[in-house]
Each structure stands twice: as C-alpha cells, then as structure tokens.
Write a protein that holds these residues in place. Structure first.
Motif, PDB file in Angstrom:
ATOM      1  N   VAL A 141      44.086  26.544  34.990  1.00  0.00           N
ATOM      2  CA  VAL A 141      44.137  27.929  34.521  1.00  0.00           C
ATOM      3  C   VAL A 141      42.831  28.617  34.913  1.00  0.00           C
ATOM      4  O   VAL A 141      41.826  27.975  35.189  1.00  0.00           O
ATOM      5  CB  VAL A 141      44.362  28.041  32.991  1.00  0.00           C
ATOM      6  N   SER A 142      42.884  29.944  34.916  1.00  0.00           N
ATOM      7  CA  SER A 142      41.714  30.724  35.264  1.00  0.00           C
ATOM      8  C   SER A 142      41.549  31.865  34.275  1.00  0.00           C
ATOM      9  O   SER A 142      42.519  32.551  33.953  1.00  0.00           O
ATOM     10  CB  SER A 142      41.857  31.298  36.672  1.00  0.00           C
ATOM     11  N   SER A 143      40.342  32.069  33.809  1.00  0.00           N
ATOM     12  CA  SER A 143      40.068  33.206  32.929  1.00  0.00           C
ATOM     13  C   SER A 143      39.631  34.412  33.744  1.00  0.00           C
ATOM     14  O   SER A 143      39.425  35.488  33.206  1.00  0.00           O
ATOM     15  CB  SER A 143      38.995  32.841  31.906  1.00  0.00           C
ATOM     16  N   GLU A 144      39.473  34.233  35.036  1.00  0.00           N
ATOM     17  CA  GLU A 144      38.992  35.289  35.929  1.00  0.00           C
ATOM     18  C   GLU A 144      40.096  35.863  36.816  1.00  0.00           C
ATOM     19  O   GLU A 144      39.799  36.471  37.828  1.00  0.00           O
ATOM     20  CB  GLU A 144      37.880  34.728  36.827  1.00  0.00           C
ATOM     21  N   GLU A 181      44.150  35.093  38.683  1.00  0.00           N
ATOM     22  CA  GLU A 181      45.174  34.092  38.977  1.00  0.00           C
ATOM     23  C   GLU A 181      44.587  32.882  39.699  1.00  0.00           C
ATOM     24  O   GLU A 181      43.618  32.999  40.439  1.00  0.00           O
ATOM     25  CB  GLU A 181      46.272  34.716  39.829  1.00  0.00           C
ATOM     26  N   ASN A 215      36.494  22.874  38.058  1.00  0.00           N
ATOM     27  CA  ASN A 215      35.836  23.633  37.005  1.00  0.00           C
ATOM     28  C   ASN A 215      34.557  24.310  37.499  1.00  0.00           C
ATOM     29  O   ASN A 215      34.331  25.489  37.218  1.00  0.00           O
ATOM     30  CB  ASN A 215      35.514  22.738  35.812  1.00  0.00           C
ATOM     31  N   TYR A 242      37.693  27.291  37.682  1.00  0.00           N
ATOM     32  CA  TYR A 242      38.929  27.101  36.938  1.00  0.00           C
ATOM     33  C   TYR A 242      38.686  26.173  35.753  1.00  0.00           C
ATOM     34  O   TYR A 242      37.664  25.503  35.670  1.00  0.00           O
ATOM     35  CB  TYR A 242      40.013  26.482  37.822  1.00  0.00           C
ATOM     36  N   THR A 243      39.652  26.112  34.864  1.00  0.00           N
ATOM     37  CA  THR A 243      39.684  25.110  33.815  1.00  0.00           C
ATOM     38  C   THR A 243      40.864  24.206  34.148  1.00  0.00           C
ATOM     39  O   THR A 243      41.997  24.680  34.252  1.00  0.00           O
ATOM     40  CB  THR A 243      39.871  25.751  32.430  1.00  0.00           C
TER      41      THR A 243
END
Length: 72
Positions: free
Chosen positions: A35-38, A40, A14, A19-20
């Motif tokens: 998962v990534s909000s930024e 892949e 994180n 990442y989350t």
C-alpha cells in the motif's frame, strides 16, 4: 521464500520505494501486500524490483467479500 528474503524485499519496498509492504508467508502463494500513503502503488515497478532479486510476482484482484448477511 525464506523469512530473510521476505524481510529484505519488504525493507526495499518500504525504504526505497516509500510503500508499506508485508508478506503472508503462511499462505502457500506467499502473498505480498503493498500500500502507499502517497498515491497509487505502481505494480510494474514492484514486479520489476522483485524480478531483479530473482522472484516472480503477479497482480491479484483486490476483492473484498462480505460474508455476513443482514438478518431480516
């Protein structure tokens, strides 16, 4: 894997990698979801980080099943 190990790894993913992540420690395989909000997620980077900490990981297919069928 202990809950302490999982917490440490999740914090690293994180904070250091952006990442989350979370572990399903109830699953016999201790599934890690990332998962990534930024953009892949880079699986090789995640796997290398886990291996440096003494853990083994592999990529599982991301399959979504739809068990509910439409009634006719």
């Amino acid at each position: 894997m202990s809950t302490e190990d999982a917490s440490l790894l999740v914090r690293q993913l994180n904070h250091q990698m952006g990442y989350t992540a979370n572990f399903d420690l109830q699953d016999c395989d201790h599934i890690l979801r990332v998962v990534s909000s930024e953009g892949e997620v880079e699986p090789k980077t995640v796997i290398r980080m886990l291996e440096k900490q003494g853990f083994r990981a592999e990529i599982l297919p991301d399959v979504v099943e739809h068990p509910i069928e439409r009634m006719r």
